[in-house]
Design a protein around this motif. Structure first.
Motif, PDB file in Angstrom:
ATOM      1  N   ILE A   1       0.842  -1.198   0.000  1.00 43.41           N
ATOM      2  CA  ILE A   1       0.000   0.000   0.000  1.00 43.41           C
ATOM      3  C   ILE A   1       0.877   1.249   0.000  1.00 43.41           C
ATOM      4  O   ILE A   1       0.641   2.184  -0.761  1.00 43.41           O
ATOM      5  N   HIS A   2       1.925   1.253   0.832  1.00 41.90           N
ATOM      6  CA  HIS A   2       2.827   2.410   0.872  1.00 41.90           C
ATOM      7  C   HIS A   2       3.500   2.639  -0.485  1.00 41.90           C
ATOM      8  O   HIS A   2       3.596   3.782  -0.947  1.00 41.90           O
ATOM      9  N   VAL A   3       3.960   1.569  -1.115  1.00 44.72           N
ATOM     10  CA  VAL A   3       4.630   1.693  -2.412  1.00 44.72           C
ATOM     11  C   VAL A   3       3.651   2.201  -3.464  1.00 44.72           C
ATOM     12  O   VAL A   3       3.958   3.117  -4.233  1.00 44.72           O
ATOM     13  N   MET A   4       2.447   1.620  -3.505  1.00 44.28           N
ATOM     14  CA  MET A   4       1.475   2.012  -4.523  1.00 44.28           C
ATOM     15  C   MET A   4       0.949   3.428  -4.318  1.00 44.28           C
ATOM     16  O   MET A   4       0.502   4.065  -5.268  1.00 44.28           O
ATOM     17  N   ALA A   5       1.017   3.942  -3.098  1.00 39.89           N
ATOM     18  CA  ALA A   5       0.552   5.296  -2.805  1.00 39.89           C
ATOM     19  C   ALA A   5       1.563   6.359  -3.214  1.00 39.89           C
ATOM     20  O   ALA A   5       1.211   7.524  -3.380  1.00 39.89           O
ATOM     21  N   SER A   6       2.794   5.958  -3.399  1.00 42.66           N
ATOM     22  CA  SER A   6       3.864   6.896  -3.698  1.00 42.66           C
ATOM     23  C   SER A   6       3.640   7.620  -5.023  1.00 42.66           C
ATOM     24  O   SER A   6       3.152   7.048  -5.997  1.00 42.66           O
ATOM     25  N   ASP A   7       4.026   8.889  -5.053  1.00 41.31           N
ATOM     26  CA  ASP A   7       3.952   9.649  -6.296  1.00 41.31           C
ATOM     27  C   ASP A   7       4.953   9.129  -7.325  1.00 41.31           C
ATOM     28  O   ASP A   7       4.818   9.387  -8.512  1.00 41.31           O
TER      29      ASP A   7
ATOM     30  N   ASP B   1      -4.417   4.126 -16.346  1.00 39.30           N
ATOM     31  CA  ASP B   1      -5.844   3.901 -16.094  1.00 39.30           C
ATOM     32  C   ASP B   1      -6.153   2.491 -15.597  1.00 39.30           C
ATOM     33  O   ASP B   1      -7.150   2.281 -14.918  1.00 39.30           O
ATOM     34  N   ARG B   2      -5.284   1.511 -15.910  1.00 38.77           N
ATOM     35  CA  ARG B   2      -5.547   0.138 -15.480  1.00 38.77           C
ATOM     36  C   ARG B   2      -5.381  -0.041 -13.973  1.00 38.77           C
ATOM     37  O   ARG B   2      -6.007  -0.919 -13.387  1.00 38.77           O
ATOM     38  N   ASN B   3      -4.522   0.749 -13.340  1.00 39.86           N
ATOM     39  CA  ASN B   3      -4.315   0.593 -11.903  1.00 39.86           C
ATOM     40  C   ASN B   3      -4.429   1.916 -11.144  1.00 39.86           C
ATOM     41  O   ASN B   3      -3.998   2.019 -10.004  1.00 39.86           O
ATOM     42  N   ARG B   4      -5.047   2.903 -11.774  1.00 41.61           N
ATOM     43  CA  ARG B   4      -5.256   4.196 -11.124  1.00 41.61           C
ATOM     44  C   ARG B   4      -6.078   4.039  -9.839  1.00 41.61           C
ATOM     45  O   ARG B   4      -5.799   4.670  -8.824  1.00 41.61           O
ATOM     46  N   GLY B   5      -7.088   3.187  -9.861  1.00 41.62           N
ATOM     47  CA  GLY B   5      -7.927   2.972  -8.681  1.00 41.62           C
ATOM     48  C   GLY B   5      -7.118   2.449  -7.508  1.00 41.62           C
ATOM     49  O   GLY B   5      -7.316   2.881  -6.368  1.00 41.62           O
ATOM     50  N   SER B   6      -6.195   1.535  -7.779  1.00 40.55           N
ATOM     51  CA  SER B   6      -5.331   1.011  -6.708  1.00 40.55           C
ATOM     52  C   SER B   6      -4.446   2.109  -6.143  1.00 40.55           C
ATOM     53  O   SER B   6      -4.269   2.217  -4.928  1.00 40.55           O
TER      54      SER B   6
END
Length: 96
Positions: A58-64, A70-75
């Motif tokens: 979650i921390h990695v995916m939240a990083s700028d 568009d395929r993983n923007r929601g994540s």
């Protein structure tokens, strides 16, 4: 991440585990709820380690710096909301 860092990462067991999980979910029949239930019968310490892994993801995916489209923007957006909420800062997951 540069080429050398990526090549080094690809040799780790963590990368190989990530590949195995993505291979498993790469099917129309994947049921996240069954995966979650399957985790409940694993060793309790390992359940804790998996949860720690999910929090790190979650921390990695939240990083700028995390690359998304568009395929993983929601994540990315969901992860960013979780991190910004501060809820993850309150989580303590010791290795016992």
């Amino acid at each position: 991440m540069d080429y050398l860092e990526l090549e080094t990462l690809k040799e780790t067991r963590e990368y190989k585990a990530a590949e195995a999980l993505t291979n498993a979910v790469n099917t129309m029949g994947w049921k996240p709820e069954k995966f979650a239930l399957g985790m409940t019968v694993q060793h309790r310490t390992l359940q804790q380690e998996v949860m720690r892994t999910f929090v790190a993801m979650i921390h990695v995916m939240a990083s700028d710096k995390y690359g998304f489209d568009d395929r993983n923007r929601g994540s990315h957006e969901a992860a960013k909301k979780m991190v910004e909420s501060g809820i993850l800062d309150e989580i303590y997951l010791p290795f016992i």
